[in-house]
Enzyme design. Structure first.
Site, PDB file in Angstrom:
ATOM      1  N   TYR A 249      34.654  35.829  38.713  1.00  0.00           N
ATOM      2  CA  TYR A 249      34.103  36.338  39.967  1.00  0.00           C
ATOM      3  C   TYR A 249      33.548  35.235  40.868  1.00  0.00           C
ATOM      4  O   TYR A 249      33.594  35.329  42.084  1.00  0.00           O
ATOM      5  CB  TYR A 249      32.965  37.319  39.676  1.00  0.00           C
ATOM      6  CG  TYR A 249      33.404  38.686  39.240  1.00  0.00           C
ATOM      7  CD1 TYR A 249      34.174  39.488  40.078  1.00  0.00           C
ATOM      8  CD2 TYR A 249      33.044  39.204  38.006  1.00  0.00           C
ATOM      9  CE1 TYR A 249      34.576  40.757  39.692  1.00  0.00           C
ATOM     10  CE2 TYR A 249      33.437  40.477  37.606  1.00  0.00           C
ATOM     11  CZ  TYR A 249      34.203  41.248  38.457  1.00  0.00           C
ATOM     12  OH  TYR A 249      34.596  42.504  38.083  1.00  0.00           O
ATOM     13  N   THR A 280      43.150  38.222  38.792  1.00  0.00           N
ATOM     14  CA  THR A 280      41.738  38.215  39.140  1.00  0.00           C
ATOM     15  C   THR A 280      40.953  39.093  38.184  1.00  0.00           C
ATOM     16  O   THR A 280      41.501  40.002  37.550  1.00  0.00           O
ATOM     17  CB  THR A 280      41.499  38.774  40.555  1.00  0.00           C
ATOM     18  OG1 THR A 280      41.888  40.155  40.579  1.00  0.00           O
ATOM     19  CG2 THR A 280      42.240  38.003  41.619  1.00  0.00           C
ATOM     20  N   ASP A 281      39.653  38.831  38.097  1.00  0.00           N
ATOM     21  CA  ASP A 281      38.770  39.842  37.554  1.00  0.00           C
ATOM     22  C   ASP A 281      38.748  40.981  38.561  1.00  0.00           C
ATOM     23  O   ASP A 281      39.140  40.823  39.723  1.00  0.00           O
ATOM     24  CB  ASP A 281      37.366  39.272  37.327  1.00  0.00           C
ATOM     25  CG  ASP A 281      36.589  40.043  36.265  1.00  0.00           C
ATOM     26  OD1 ASP A 281      36.942  41.208  36.002  1.00  0.00           O
ATOM     27  OD2 ASP A 281      35.621  39.494  35.715  1.00  0.00           O
ATOM     28  N   TRP A 282      38.272  42.143  38.134  1.00  0.00           N
ATOM     29  CA  TRP A 282      38.393  43.356  38.942  1.00  0.00           C
ATOM     30  C   TRP A 282      37.576  43.254  40.245  1.00  0.00           C
ATOM     31  O   TRP A 282      36.373  43.059  40.212  1.00  0.00           O
ATOM     32  CB  TRP A 282      37.976  44.554  38.110  1.00  0.00           C
ATOM     33  CG  TRP A 282      39.103  45.206  37.376  1.00  0.00           C
ATOM     34  CD1 TRP A 282      39.356  46.542  37.299  1.00  0.00           C
ATOM     35  CD2 TRP A 282      40.177  44.588  36.624  1.00  0.00           C
ATOM     36  NE1 TRP A 282      40.499  46.783  36.556  1.00  0.00           N
ATOM     37  CE2 TRP A 282      41.019  45.607  36.127  1.00  0.00           C
ATOM     38  CE3 TRP A 282      40.503  43.267  36.333  1.00  0.00           C
ATOM     39  CZ2 TRP A 282      42.160  45.352  35.370  1.00  0.00           C
ATOM     40  CZ3 TRP A 282      41.633  43.001  35.570  1.00  0.00           C
ATOM     41  CH2 TRP A 282      42.441  44.034  35.110  1.00  0.00           C
TER      42      TRP A 282
END
Length: 782
Positions: A249, A280-282
């Site tokens: 993030y 990506t992370d969420w």
């Protein structure tokens, strides 16, 4: 071609139909040998959709594509999925959370059966085993379970560094040391991917706190990045080839990791040779085009607006078609390996019973015996025991958030001891059960994924404790801690024990000792806590961590001696929080007045954290700066004793490689295993260095009393080298090196020396990820 179909002549219509048929039947279907051909056949819109996930619905989330809403989930409760392109034979693939077990919904509207998953021990426990074979075994069982539930990629392992004991997700991570983190992750990945399912090592990189994690800028030196925060990922990439990497993030030195070509392309792909894809992370990052250009191939969970943005960026020249095609190619190369592509007929019936046994075995192997005065442990079954502490009856199997698991059951400590032949006091159980139910009823509801507040420890009065001391032969006190995503831990009543917990340990111990009876403390925790103020009080302390669903049984295995504890600490237990080198700057500070980088109520606020301690974290700091600890890195007791002897080096002067051998002998009365650690002290004429650093480790086989085993370690050029920022190179300084073989970072048993005659440039790398501000760095005094 289709315009020609408008011609009224019959001949033209026939020709048109023949051309359409030719196009349809000439479309390539994806296979392992035609990825480039399929990329060439894809439309711009199809390419964009492949690189953007199908979204995730919850209040406040971006709107979903109506067509995606209509597409039923293959695995309900999975974290995400990619778009299918049926005409080219490209399936949708399923991504699931899972640092400690497959995370899916336990129920489905279509049937009445339960879809439970195995809750394995948390990463802090697994790392404490120092056992790579065990990690591969856990990974294999875990991977088979994911395979049978129709999952293609698990979002694990998580391998960020334990920079500070208050990190909310430390339970998901392995260690304060990058060698442990990298080796454990690689072993897990190799075991997991042997089952034909992929992994996603995360969170890449320097994502070491939850505080404003989506807008926090990590300001860190190039040397600390290279030696501490990237090194574990490098080991995992090179030794296990994970299918995917998840970017984190945070920003690093001013740029989001998901949008940083220096991190994702220069280092990950060019320097380390990585061949998978990056996701990506969420909801991470704020610029989908920057992500595409950086080498972050897939945006998760996805947003239809991002698909449109990619299409427009190609059309207006902001995104090169060649970059887009390369990203698509990288994704397809992984898709062709997935169970979904290979039409695996998953059963939805993994062997949960067998996997529970793996979980139990792993839990026992990673528990750490911190104290055992006068051979208090092991204890014979059959004894009457008083169990104090809320978590004696409600074990914390694992942390919360994406690291949680929907499991069929959790074996409590009370249940595990009962099954092993002990007699837990039933009256005390009734009192605690009633208290816990009352406190739960008063607890306010929490949002999904958020950790629930810990229940206040029940205060046992003197009368109750005295009655228990009359009725029971020993007392066990359990101290519990929980944590998870979004929130970091606190010092008061979390890192430290509460007043009620301190009082419980003191009063139970005093009253039971007055009757000549022993007291054992169990630590059911996910991360490091303060122990120095109370550890001298009880007779024994067992660090059980958060041991998964079979935790109660595994604890009983260790307490009874069915399993001889062999775990050792992979993170230091300091005397007090103020001794932690990052205590003054963790978790960072909000940047008041700065414009938000992401406009979302879920994204927190702009913030920054400065890693002023540089490379001196954990034992590297405590040993170099002579700061005493409560329990040092690598520490752990056994019911047996081991001697270290006959350390030999293959040469006195380093030339390409040196082999070290040492003999380990079980000189005790119990069969057991020993985790042996090799530290290296290096010359520091031109670069300041830690007093010593872990460079290798190994665990013996189960040695019977009197039996020995010779362990062999390879010392290679990269083990000698430190990162010289001024030269953008890994350099081994000439001079004397000392090999230290120990049972912990402080308990060194054998030493030997070798020399490096000349400075050695081990690897020249790129000058990237430099801080944009002048950075104060902690350095040892001359």
């Amino acid at each position: 071609m289709l315009k020609k179909c408008g011609v009224s002549a019959v001949f033209s219509v026939v020709v048109c139909l023949l051309l359409i048929t030719q196009v349809i039947f000439s479309q390539p279907k994806l296979n392992k040998n035609n990825v480039k051909e399929v990329v060439a056949a894809m439309t711009l819109e199809e390419k964009a959709k492949l690189l953007v996930g199908m979204g995730m619905f919850f209040p406040g989330a971006p709107p979903l594509d109506p067509e995606d809403i209509k597409t039923p989930e293959k695995v309900p409760g999975a974290a995400g999925r990619t778009h299918a392109i049926p005409r080219l034979g490209i399936p949708s693939i399923v991504l699931s959370d899972g640092p400690a077990g497959v995370r899916i919904n336990p129920t489905r509207p279509t049937d009445r059966r339960m879809y439970y998953a195995t809750a394995f021990p948390v990463a802090t426990l697994l790392a404490s085993s120092w056992d790579l074979n065990l990690m591969r075994k856990v990974g294999s069982a875990f991977g088979n379970e994911a395979h049978e539930y129709g999952i293609d990629i698990i979002l694990a392992p998580a391998m960020n560094i334990h920079r500070n004991p208050l990190g909310g997700r430390n339970f998901e991570y392995y260690s304060e040391d990058p060698l442990i983190a990298g080796k454990m992750a690689a072993a897990f990945v190799n075991g997991f991917q042997s089952q034909g399912v992929g992994t996603s090592i995360k969170h890449f990189a320097a994502n070491n706190q939850e505080f404003n994690r989506m807008q926090s800028n990590t300001i860190v030196s190039q040397r600390a990045l290279r030696e501490i925060y990237l090194k574990g990922f490098e080991i995992a990439v090179k030794e296990s080839s994970p299918w995917t990497v998840m970017s984190s993030y945070n920003l690093i030195n001013g740029t989001y990791t998901a949008q940083n070509p220096e991190l994702l392309t220069t280092i990950l792909r060019k320097e380390w040779g990585y061949n998978g894809f990056v996701m990506t992370d969420w909801f991470a990052g704020n610029d989908i085009i920057a992500q595409m250009n950086a080498g972050n191939e897939v945006n998760m969970p996805g947003n239809p607006a991002y698909t449109n943005a990619i299409v427009e960026a190609v059309k207006n020249g902001k995104l090169d078609q060649k970059v887009l095609d390369k990203n698509v190619e990288n994704v397809l190369k992984i898709i062709v390996q997935t169970p979904s592509f290979n039409n695996y007929k998953y059963t939805n019936q993994p062997d949960l019973k067998a996997n529970a046994q793996v979980s139990r075995e792993a839990a026992a192997e990673g528990m750490v015996l911190l104290k055992n005065e006068n051979q208090t442990l092991p204890i014979k079954s059959g004894k009457k025991v008083s169990l104090f502490g809320n978590t004696s009856y409600e074990l914390i199997a694992g942390g919360t958030g994406s690291g949680d698991v929907n499991k069929a059951y959790t074996v409590s400590i009370e249940e595990g001891l009962s099954k092993s032949g002990f007699e837990p006091n039933s009256e005390l159980k009734s009192i605690y059960t009633k208290y816990i139910a009352e406190q739960k009823a008063k607890r306010p509801p929490t949002a999904p994924f958020m950790p629930k507040p810990m229940l206040k420890e029940m205060e046992a009065d003197e009368k109750l404790i005295t009655q228990q001391s009359n009725d029971s032969e020993l007392a066990i006190i359990t101290i519990g801690r929980d944590s998870g995503e979004f929130v970091d831990r606190k010092v008061e009543n979390d890192f430290t024990l509460s007043t009620a917990e301190q009082k419980l340990i003191k009063e139970v111990t005093n009253i039971f000792h007055a009757k000549g009876k022993k007291v054992i403390v169990l630590l059911n925790i996910g991360g490091v806590i303060e122990t120095a103020s109370w550890k001298d009080i009880p007779d024994a302390i067992l660090l059980a961590w958060q041991p998964g669903q079979e935790g109660g049984n595994a604890i009983a295995d260790v307490l009874t001696g069915k399993v001889n504890p062999s775990g050792k600490l992979a993170s230091t237990f300091p005397i007090k929080y103020e001794d932690v080198p990052s205590a003054k700057n963790f978790p960072g500070k909000e940047l008041v007045g700065q414009k938000p980088l992401i406009n979302s109520p879920l994204a927190g606020k702009p913030a920054e954290v400065v890693y002023e301690e540089g490379i001196f974290i954990g034992y590297r700091y405590y040993k170099t700066f002579n700061v005493k600890t409560s329990y040092e890195f690598g520490y752990g007791l056994s019911y047996s004793d081991f001697s270290y002897s006959d350390l030999k080096l293959s040469a006195k002067n380093f030339n390409k490689e040196i082999t070290a051998t040492v003999e380990i002998t079980n000189i005790g009365k119990f069969a057991g295993k020993e985790a042996v650690q090799l530290y290296l002290s290096a010359p520091s004429a031109s670069l300041p260095k830690p007093e010593s650093e872990l460079k290798a480790f190994a665990k013996t086989d189960l040695l019977q009393p009197g039996k020995s085993q010779v362990l062999t370690f390879k010392i290679k050029p990269e083990n000698l080298a430190s990162f010289d920022t001024t030269k953008s190179a890994w350099i081994a300084e000439k001079g004397n090196y000392q090999v230290k073989i120990g049972a912990s970072s402080l308990n060194i048993k054998q030493t030997a020396n070798f020399a490096l005659k000349n400075d050695l440039v081990v690897e020249k790398v790129n000058n990237v990820l430099a801080p944009k501000v002048k950075l104060f760095q902690l350095l040892p005094k001359e």
